[in-house]
Motif scaffolding. Structure first.
Motif, PDB file in Angstrom:
ATOM      1  N   ASN A  29     -43.509 -33.640  19.920  1.00 10.02           N
ATOM      2  CA  ASN A  29     -42.061 -33.409  19.915  1.00 10.02           C
ATOM      3  C   ASN A  29     -41.287 -34.425  19.093  1.00 10.02           C
ATOM      4  O   ASN A  29     -40.133 -34.171  18.738  1.00 10.02           O
ATOM      5  N   SER A  30     -41.901 -35.568  18.770  1.00  5.26           N
ATOM      6  CA  SER A  30     -41.124 -36.630  18.123  1.00  5.26           C
ATOM      7  C   SER A  30     -41.685 -37.109  16.795  1.00  5.26           C
ATOM      8  O   SER A  30     -41.037 -37.906  16.104  1.00  5.26           O
ATOM      9  N   TYR A  31     -42.880 -36.625  16.419  1.00  3.76           N
ATOM     10  CA  TYR A  31     -43.491 -37.055  15.161  1.00  3.76           C
ATOM     11  C   TYR A  31     -43.381 -35.940  14.117  1.00  3.76           C
ATOM     12  O   TYR A  31     -43.338 -34.763  14.443  1.00  3.76           O
ATOM     13  N   ASP A  32     -43.354 -36.350  12.845  1.00  6.61           N
ATOM     14  CA  ASP A  32     -43.500 -35.384  11.766  1.00  6.61           C
ATOM     15  C   ASP A  32     -44.960 -34.951  11.704  1.00  6.61           C
ATOM     16  O   ASP A  32     -45.866 -35.777  11.851  1.00  6.61           O
ATOM     17  N   ILE A  33     -45.180 -33.667  11.475  1.00  6.78           N
ATOM     18  CA  ILE A  33     -46.537 -33.130  11.441  1.00  6.78           C
ATOM     19  C   ILE A  33     -46.771 -32.438  10.101  1.00  6.78           C
ATOM     20  O   ILE A  33     -46.030 -31.528   9.730  1.00  6.78           O
ATOM     21  N   SER A  34     -47.791 -32.886   9.372  1.00  6.25           N
ATOM     22  CA  SER A  34     -48.165 -32.285   8.092  1.00  6.25           C
ATOM     23  C   SER A  34     -49.584 -31.739   8.210  1.00  6.25           C
ATOM     24  O   SER A  34     -50.466 -32.408   8.756  1.00  6.25           O
ATOM     25  N   ILE A  35     -49.786 -30.527   7.695  1.00  2.59           N
ATOM     26  CA  ILE A  35     -51.087 -29.870   7.781  1.00  2.59           C
ATOM     27  C   ILE A  35     -51.518 -29.456   6.383  1.00  2.59           C
ATOM     28  O   ILE A  35     -50.776 -28.752   5.683  1.00  2.59           O
ATOM     29  N   TYR A  36     -52.686 -29.923   5.965  1.00 10.66           N
ATOM     30  CA  TYR A  36     -53.222 -29.620   4.645  1.00 10.66           C
ATOM     31  C   TYR A  36     -54.554 -28.892   4.794  1.00 10.66           C
ATOM     32  O   TYR A  36     -55.388 -29.276   5.613  1.00 10.66           O
ATOM     33  N   VAL A  37     -54.752 -27.862   3.980  1.00 13.64           N
ATOM     34  CA  VAL A  37     -56.047 -27.177   3.893  1.00 13.64           C
ATOM     35  C   VAL A  37     -56.514 -27.285   2.453  1.00 13.64           C
ATOM     36  O   VAL A  37     -55.873 -26.754   1.542  1.00 13.64           O
ATOM     37  N   ASP A  38     -57.605 -28.012   2.247  1.00 13.16           N
ATOM     38  CA  ASP A  38     -58.095 -28.288   0.888  1.00 13.16           C
ATOM     39  C   ASP A  38     -56.975 -28.822  -0.003  1.00 13.16           C
ATOM     40  O   ASP A  38     -56.824 -28.431  -1.162  1.00 13.16           O
ATOM     41  N   GLY A  39     -56.160 -29.710   0.562  1.00  7.00           N
ATOM     42  CA  GLY A  39     -55.090 -30.355  -0.198  1.00  7.00           C
ATOM     43  C   GLY A  39     -53.824 -29.550  -0.321  1.00  7.00           C
ATOM     44  O   GLY A  39     -52.855 -30.023  -0.920  1.00  7.00           O
ATOM     45  N   TYR A 152     -75.476 -27.263  -4.657  1.00  3.58           N
ATOM     46  CA  TYR A 152     -74.714 -28.398  -4.142  1.00  3.58           C
ATOM     47  C   TYR A 152     -73.680 -27.918  -3.127  1.00  3.58           C
ATOM     48  O   TYR A 152     -73.203 -26.780  -3.185  1.00  3.58           O
ATOM     49  N   LEU A 153     -73.353 -28.812  -2.194  1.00  5.06           N
ATOM     50  CA  LEU A 153     -72.220 -28.619  -1.295  1.00  5.06           C
ATOM     51  C   LEU A 153     -71.025 -29.315  -1.932  1.00  5.06           C
ATOM     52  O   LEU A 153     -71.123 -30.483  -2.315  1.00  5.06           O
ATOM     53  N   VAL A 154     -69.903 -28.605  -2.059  1.00  4.19           N
ATOM     54  CA  VAL A 154     -68.746 -29.193  -2.747  1.00  4.19           C
ATOM     55  C   VAL A 154     -67.496 -29.074  -1.889  1.00  4.19           C
ATOM     56  O   VAL A 154     -67.342 -28.150  -1.090  1.00  4.19           O
ATOM     57  N   ASN A 155     -66.610 -30.045  -2.071  1.00  6.14           N
ATOM     58  CA  ASN A 155     -65.257 -29.995  -1.519  1.00  6.14           C
ATOM     59  C   ASN A 155     -64.294 -29.879  -2.689  1.00  6.14           C
ATOM     60  O   ASN A 155     -64.495 -30.507  -3.729  1.00  6.14           O
ATOM     61  N   VAL A 156     -63.272 -29.065  -2.514  1.00  2.34           N
ATOM     62  CA  VAL A 156     -62.363 -28.736  -3.613  1.00  2.34           C
ATOM     63  C   VAL A 156     -60.927 -29.043  -3.216  1.00  2.34           C
ATOM     64  O   VAL A 156     -60.502 -28.729  -2.096  1.00  2.34           O
ATOM     65  N   ALA A 157     -60.169 -29.656  -4.122  1.00  2.00           N
ATOM     66  CA  ALA A 157     -58.727 -29.872  -3.949  1.00  2.00           C
ATOM     67  C   ALA A 157     -58.117 -30.159  -5.310  1.00  2.00           C
ATOM     68  O   ALA A 157     -58.818 -30.586  -6.233  1.00  2.00           O
ATOM     69  N   GLY A 159     -57.338 -28.286  -7.628  1.00  2.00           N
ATOM     70  CA  GLY A 159     -57.918 -27.514  -8.711  1.00  2.00           C
ATOM     71  C   GLY A 159     -59.232 -28.032  -9.241  1.00  2.00           C
ATOM     72  O   GLY A 159     -59.701 -27.585 -10.283  1.00  2.00           O
ATOM     73  N   GLU A 160     -59.869 -28.968  -8.545  1.00  2.00           N
ATOM     74  CA  GLU A 160     -61.105 -29.572  -9.026  1.00  2.00           C
ATOM     75  C   GLU A 160     -62.101 -29.778  -7.891  1.00  2.00           C
ATOM     76  O   GLU A 160     -61.723 -29.850  -6.722  1.00  2.00           O
ATOM     77  N   ILE A 161     -63.369 -29.898  -8.264  1.00  2.00           N
ATOM     78  CA  ILE A 161     -64.394 -30.331  -7.314  1.00  2.00           C
ATOM     79  C   ILE A 161     -64.210 -31.828  -7.091  1.00  2.00           C
ATOM     80  O   ILE A 161     -64.239 -32.617  -8.029  1.00  2.00           O
ATOM     81  N   GLN A 162     -63.995 -32.220  -5.841  1.00  2.00           N
ATOM     82  CA  GLN A 162     -63.705 -33.613  -5.522  1.00  2.00           C
ATOM     83  C   GLN A 162     -64.932 -34.382  -5.021  1.00  2.00           C
ATOM     84  O   GLN A 162     -65.007 -35.596  -5.190  1.00  2.00           O
ATOM     85  N   ALA A 163     -65.857 -33.667  -4.393  1.00  2.00           N
ATOM     86  CA  ALA A 163     -67.039 -34.330  -3.838  1.00  2.00           C
ATOM     87  C   ALA A 163     -68.214 -33.365  -3.876  1.00  2.00           C
ATOM     88  O   ALA A 163     -68.027 -32.149  -3.777  1.00  2.00           O
ATOM     89  N   MET A 164     -69.425 -33.923  -4.042  1.00  2.00           N
ATOM     90  CA  MET A 164     -70.631 -33.115  -4.122  1.00  2.00           C
ATOM     91  C   MET A 164     -71.749 -33.775  -3.333  1.00  2.00           C
ATOM     92  O   MET A 164     -71.858 -34.997  -3.297  1.00  2.00           O
TER      93      MET A 164
END
Length: 266
Positions: A29-39, A152-157, A159-164
């Motif tokens: 109720n008192s904090y700002d809340i930000s939600i990101y999905v793949d950045g 490979y397993l990749v994470n994307v944010a 517009g690019e592959i960030q981790a492999m």
């Protein structure tokens, strides 16, 4: 990542009630809340991003964008001048190299599965698409060692592959049982599907013959790809079953110019 602010992380589906119990009503109720999905934090770009309103004690359903093999991290900054909750949802995608590393271009191209690129070059999880993405040796120093078919397993944010990372690969194994879209069993171990499992579509959808309902697992072998959380993120048939009938006699009174059904002994 500011790991000192990390309050909890999940690799399975998370409910609104789970996050409510974790954070409590005072913070919500008192904090700002930000939600990101793949950045991405824009629901106009990705309508599957859940909202702060979904985090409540009555919401016992799984939150959109969370699931098996999806890393959901909850950060809480209690500084009086900040008072911020940041929720990062990070998908893992399976990527298969489409050709060897090209030295002259300094790049290697991957087919990345279960992801969609929109017109603004945002990459969004989408279970009916796959996209081609490129890395260079400047991005990852091991790029020059990548060969056609490497997984490979990749994470994307952004517009690019960030981790492999390399997946666990169960090579040329038999699948003893399965539930399409849910799980499969190899050597007595059941592997639930990852949320992003899409490779290989033909294999994933055709464990059984649609017309007869009979299993075609016998004598076939598969490569099963497992993500870092232990979920099945891809499966590919390697050696299909070779089944034959020996025909001992045919009754055929039809012309050789037509395709007809005939009676036969096998």
């Amino acid at each position: 990542a500011k790991t000192e602010l990390l309050k909890e992380s999940y690799t399975t589906a998370v409910s609104g009630r789970d996050l409510y119990d974790l954070l409590g009503s005072t913070i919500l109720n008192s904090y700002d809340i930000s939600i990101y999905v793949d950045g991405i934090d824009d629901t106009d770009v990705n309508p599957d991003i859940f909202s702060a309103a979904d985090i409540n004690r009555n919401n016992k359903g799984d939150l959109d964008s969370t699931g098996n093999g999806v890393l959901t991290e909850v950060y809480v900054d209690t500084d009086e001048d900040v008072r911020q909750v940041t929720i990062a949802v990070i998908n893992t995608y399976l990527a298969i190299a489409d050709g060897d590393y090209n030295e002259s271009r300094d790049q290697v191209t991957f087919n990345v599965y279960n992801i969609y690129e929109d017109s603004d070059e945002n990459y969004i999880k989408n279970d009916s698409h796959d996209e081609r993405m490129v890395i260079t040796s400047e991005d990852f120093d091991f790029a020059a060692d990548i060969m056609d078919g490497d997984a490979y397993l990749v994470n994307v944010a952004n517009g690019e592959i960030q981790a492999m990372a390399e997946p666990e690969v169960l090579s040329q194994v038999e699948i003893s049982s399965f539930s399409v879209g849910n799980h499969l069993t190899v050597d007595g171990t059941k592997y639930d599907y990852a949320e992003t499992a899409r490779y290989d579509v033909d294999t994933l959808d055709q464990f059984t013959n649609i017309q007869t309902g009979t299993s075609n697992l016998k004598d076939a072998t598969y490569n099963v790809y497992v993500d870092s959380y232990g979920y099945m993120i891809g499966v590919k048939e390697v050696d299909p079953a070779d089944n034959y009938l020996f025909i001992t006699g045919i009754d055929n009174d039809y012309s050789n110019l037509a395709a007809r059904q005939v009676k036969a002994n096998a």
